[in-house]
Design an enzyme around this catalytic site. Structure first.
Site, PDB file in Angstrom:
ATOM      1  N   ARG A  87     -67.679  52.818   2.257  1.00  0.00           N
ATOM      2  CA  ARG A  87     -66.708  53.713   2.903  1.00  0.00           C
ATOM      3  C   ARG A  87     -65.761  54.304   1.873  1.00  0.00           C
ATOM      4  O   ARG A  87     -65.498  53.694   0.843  1.00  0.00           O
ATOM      5  CB  ARG A  87     -65.899  52.957   3.959  1.00  0.00           C
ATOM      6  N   THR A 102     -69.641  50.811  -8.822  1.00  0.00           N
ATOM      7  CA  THR A 102     -70.904  51.104  -9.493  1.00  0.00           C
ATOM      8  C   THR A 102     -71.708  52.008  -8.577  1.00  0.00           C
ATOM      9  O   THR A 102     -71.744  51.804  -7.360  1.00  0.00           O
ATOM     10  CB  THR A 102     -71.700  49.827  -9.842  1.00  0.00           C
ATOM     11  N   HIS A 103     -72.336  53.001  -9.197  1.00  0.00           N
ATOM     12  CA  HIS A 103     -73.076  53.996  -8.413  1.00  0.00           C
ATOM     13  C   HIS A 103     -74.475  54.145  -9.017  1.00  0.00           C
ATOM     14  O   HIS A 103     -74.614  54.253 -10.246  1.00  0.00           O
ATOM     15  CB  HIS A 103     -72.333  55.328  -8.445  1.00  0.00           C
TER      16      HIS A 103
HETATM   17  C1  GAR Z   1     -75.827  49.123  -5.361  1.00  0.00           C
HETATM   18  O1  GAR Z   1     -76.991  49.601  -5.980  1.00  0.00           O
HETATM   19  C2  GAR Z   1     -74.698  50.114  -5.580  1.00  0.00           C
HETATM   20  O2  GAR Z   1     -74.818  50.852  -6.753  1.00  0.00           O
HETATM   21  C3  GAR Z   1     -74.829  51.021  -4.388  1.00  0.00           C
HETATM   22  O3  GAR Z   1     -75.142  50.174  -3.340  1.00  0.00           O
HETATM   23  C4  GAR Z   1     -75.970  49.112  -3.835  1.00  0.00           C
HETATM   24  C5  GAR Z   1     -75.487  47.832  -3.212  1.00  0.00           C
HETATM   25  O4  GAR Z   1     -76.500  46.895  -3.112  1.00  0.00           O
HETATM   26  N1  GAR Z   1     -73.597  51.730  -4.178  1.00  0.00           N
HETATM   27  C6  GAR Z   1     -73.536  52.997  -3.792  1.00  0.00           C
HETATM   28  O5  GAR Z   1     -74.512  53.668  -3.532  1.00  0.00           O
HETATM   29  C7  GAR Z   1     -72.132  53.549  -3.692  1.00  0.00           C
HETATM   30  N2  GAR Z   1     -72.146  54.969  -3.534  1.00  0.00           N
HETATM   31  P1  GAR Z   1     -76.157  45.413  -2.617  1.00  0.00           P
HETATM   32  O6  GAR Z   1     -75.588  45.514  -1.214  1.00  0.00           O
HETATM   33  O7  GAR Z   1     -77.446  44.661  -2.641  1.00  0.00           O
HETATM   34  O8  GAR Z   1     -75.161  44.845  -3.570  1.00  0.00           O
END
Ligand code: GAR
Length: 184
Positions: A87, A102-103
């Protein structure tokens, strides 16, 4: 830490922080906007205090942001680490804390919630990971570090996501470790 989903990123940080001295920091709490998500179960399993502030429990986004900010503040964090928190935070919240994210793309390319899908659709030959400060925009804050990840022939969203996330975890952990050292 704030997370909304599976929590594999949060888990990697919890694993590193299991040795707080060498990590240089301590996870004081984990919060979510999705009550009962796997990320919170992972935090609870490690004895980390958790909290959930769900948007649907509040009259509007402004109140949700306020309650979320107050809850975060009650733990007095030096750094707020977003780990798959999906969010957008209000400008006031962003200004109140030092927040990193982290993106799964090389920003400014492919911001938003579908970065991997968007990179594939655009025919990108490489993508990657961006660790950045969170500002008022969507994935627009100053870049702290970036890591390139190749797109290979026949990649689909699942295979590319897996390759990015395998690279992302140690990369994010290292960036957080370095920031902890700078902060202390
Ligand atoms: C991660 O790869 C992160 O970079 C991404 O969600 C994933 C979370 O995975 N974040 C975004 O896309 C933010 N815009 P997880 O729930 O297994 O930690």
């Amino acid at each position: 830490m704030l997370a909304s989903g599976r929590g594999s990123t949060l888990q990697a940080i919890l694993d590193a922080a299991a040795d707080p001295e060498s990590f240089g920091g301590q996870v004081v709490a984990a919060g979510t906007d999705v009550k009962g998500c796997a990320a919170m179960e992972r935090a609870e399993a490690r004895g980390v205090p958790t909290f959930a502030v769900e948007l649907r429990d509040f009259a509007d986004r402004a109140v949700w942001n306020e309650v979320l900010a107050d809850t975060i503040a009650s733990f007095q964090p030096d750094l707020v680490v977003l780990a798959g928190f999906m969010r957008i935070l209000a400008p006031d919240v962003v200004r109140q804390f030092r927040i990193i994210n982290t993106h799964p793309a090389l920003l400014p390319a492919f911001p938003g919630a579908h970065a991997v899908r968007d990179a594939l659709a655009a025919g990108a030959e490489r993508t990657g990971v961006t660790v950045h400060w969170v500002d008022e925009g969507v994935d627009t804050g100053p870049v702290i570090a970036q890591l390139e990840v190749p797109v290979v022939e026949d990649d689909d969203e699942a295979s590319l996501t897996a390759r990015i996330q395998a690279a992302e975890k140690p990369f994010y952990v290292k960036a957080i470790h370095q920031l902890c050292q700078e902060i202390t």
